[in-house]
Design a protein around this motif. Structure first.
Motif, mmCIF file in Angstrom:
data_model
loop_
_atom_site.group_PDB
_atom_site.id
_atom_site.type_symbol
_atom_site.label_atom_id
_atom_site.label_comp_id
_atom_site.label_asym_id
_atom_site.label_seq_id
_atom_site.Cartn_x
_atom_site.Cartn_y
_atom_site.Cartn_z
ATOM 1 N N ASP A 4 0.859 -1.178 0.000
ATOM 2 C CA ASP A 4 0.000 0.000 0.000
ATOM 3 C C ASP A 4 0.897 1.230 0.000
ATOM 4 O O ASP A 4 2.122 1.117 -0.077
ATOM 5 N N SER A 5 0.284 2.397 0.078
ATOM 6 C CA SER A 5 1.060 3.625 -0.089
ATOM 7 C C SER A 5 1.984 3.923 1.083
ATOM 8 O O SER A 5 2.846 4.807 0.975
ATOM 9 N N THR A 6 1.856 3.195 2.202
ATOM 10 C CA THR A 6 2.825 3.392 3.282
ATOM 11 C C THR A 6 4.222 2.921 2.884
ATOM 12 O O THR A 6 5.190 3.204 3.599
ATOM 13 N N ASP A 7 4.339 2.210 1.774
ATOM 14 C CA ASP A 7 5.667 1.866 1.252
ATOM 15 C C ASP A 7 6.559 3.092 1.082
ATOM 16 O O ASP A 7 7.785 2.976 1.071
ATOM 17 N N TRP A 8 5.955 4.255 0.928
ATOM 18 C CA TRP A 8 6.719 5.455 0.585
ATOM 19 C C TRP A 8 7.068 6.326 1.778
ATOM 20 O O TRP A 8 7.570 7.446 1.600
ATOM 21 N N VAL A 9 6.819 5.835 3.001
ATOM 22 C CA VAL A 9 7.117 6.672 4.172
ATOM 23 C C VAL A 9 8.612 6.944 4.316
ATOM 24 O O VAL A 9 9.007 7.927 4.943
ATOM 25 N N PHE A 10 9.448 6.089 3.724
ATOM 26 C CA PHE A 10 10.892 6.305 3.784
ATOM 27 C C PHE A 10 11.356 7.289 2.714
ATOM 28 O O PHE A 10 12.469 7.799 2.766
ATOM 29 N N THR A 11 10.524 7.522 1.727
ATOM 30 C CA THR A 11 10.901 8.325 0.570
ATOM 31 C C THR A 11 10.309 9.728 0.605
ATOM 32 O O THR A 11 10.965 10.699 0.211
ATOM 33 N N ILE A 12 9.075 9.846 1.069
ATOM 34 C CA ILE A 12 8.371 11.132 1.045
ATOM 35 C C ILE A 12 9.153 12.244 1.741
ATOM 36 O O ILE A 12 9.273 13.355 1.183
ATOM 37 N N PRO A 13 9.741 12.020 2.938
ATOM 38 C CA PRO A 13 10.459 13.122 3.587
ATOM 39 C C PRO A 13 11.640 13.650 2.770
ATOM 40 O O PRO A 13 12.018 14.815 2.908
ATOM 41 N N ALA A 14 12.209 12.797 1.907
ATOM 42 C CA ALA A 14 13.336 13.241 1.074
ATOM 43 C C ALA A 14 12.879 14.062 -0.127
ATOM 44 O O ALA A 14 13.707 14.710 -0.779
ATOM 45 N N LEU A 15 11.577 14.031 -0.436
ATOM 46 C CA LEU A 15 11.054 14.704 -1.625
ATOM 47 C C LEU A 15 10.189 15.916 -1.320
ATOM 48 O O LEU A 15 10.035 16.802 -2.161
ATOM 49 N N VAL A 16 9.604 15.956 -0.128
ATOM 50 C CA VAL A 16 8.492 16.863 0.115
ATOM 51 C C VAL A 16 8.891 18.338 0.123
ATOM 52 O O VAL A 16 8.033 19.214 -0.097
#
Length: 264
Positions: free
Chosen positions: A34-46
């Motif tokens: 599910d979209s929680t896969d991206w919790v490690f990535t979002i902070p680096a992009l936001v």
């Protein structure tokens, strides 16, 4: 709550992160996740991007009506409809992991007007029509996702995968609709479907937008190179981290991703 209705029965859960005036970046998760896969990535992009995630039909918090189909084209249509719902008409960056990589790749070909760059993480579009004709019927006997993908693609894990991540992956798979689990496989890799190597190769022929591809195995990285490598394209092998390397080596992955984004 951020739910988007695709029909009377089908609703998709989505999230947005950051400033909507920033460049849009759509992140697409894989099978049984599910979209929680991206919790490690979002902070680096936001800080630099307006980040959008969603749960595929039948996955996560999205609904799974019995009448729903699960082709890659269905998931492509869901993503394109979500961008329209958010009034985002062009210049989207898109990144997909695993099955989501197939969807992301297909999106850029079926809706080229929307996208300006593509990132794929270990997409499984490197098995032939003949392979899937033999492999897919075995699902009905196995009914075990880890056993099936291991036989189809090789070991997806590595010794460096932490125990908490295995538990997290397993719990989300158990929560995924049984229909979605089975139909996503059959309608992604079945006859003439976009997960088959020959069909995917035909679809992406002539694509020109910049592409960044990450792989856990060198043979798949070489196959990606065989599609053609443009001036801004980059193909990266991530060692000793398994299929979920964007979790296991999150800092390394995020640094490579941000470095490539700066070049485009």
């Amino acid at each position: 709550m951020p739910f988007f209705a695709r029909s009377h029965e089908l609703t998709l859960f989505y999230t947005v992160h950051g400033d909507p005036t920033k460049p849009p970046f759509l992140l697409i998760h894989g099978w049984c996740c599910d979209s929680t896969d991206w919790v490690f990535t979002i902070p680096a992009l936001v800080q630099e991007y307006f980040v959008i995630t969603f749960d595929h039909r039948g996955h996560g918090h999205s609904s799974a009506p019995e009448t729903t189909t699960y082709t890659v084209q269905d998931m492509v249509a869901d993503a394109a409809a979500l961008l329209k719902h958010l009034s985002i008409p062009k210049d989207v960056l898109v990144m997909g992991h695993s099955m989501g990589g197939i969807v992301a790749s297909a999106l850029t070909c079926l809706h080229p007007e929307l996208f300006r760059a593509l990132v794929v993480l270990d997409p499984p579009y490197w098995r032939s029509t003949a392979f899937w004709a033999d492999m897919l019927p075995q699902w009905d006997e196995m009914q075990n996702g880890l056993m099936f993908v291991t036989k189809a693609f090789g070991d997806q894990l590595s010794p460096s995968v932490p125990a908490w991540m295995l538990t997290w992956i397993g719990m989300r798979a158990l929560a995924t609709s049984e229909l979605a689990v089975s139909a996503s496989l059959k309608e992604t890799f079945g006859p003439d479907m976009l997960g088959q190597m020959e069909v995917h190769q035909k679809l992406v022929k002539g694509r020109t937008i910049p592409k960044l591809a990450f792989y856990m195995r060198e043979e798949n990285a070489e196959l990606e190179r065989s599609l053609g490598v443009g001036q801004l394209d980059q193909i990266v092998r991530v060692d000793d981290a398994g299929h979920w390397f964007h979790h296991v080596k999150a800092d390394e992955f995020n640094a490579l991703l941000r470095g490539w984004l700066a070049t485009i």
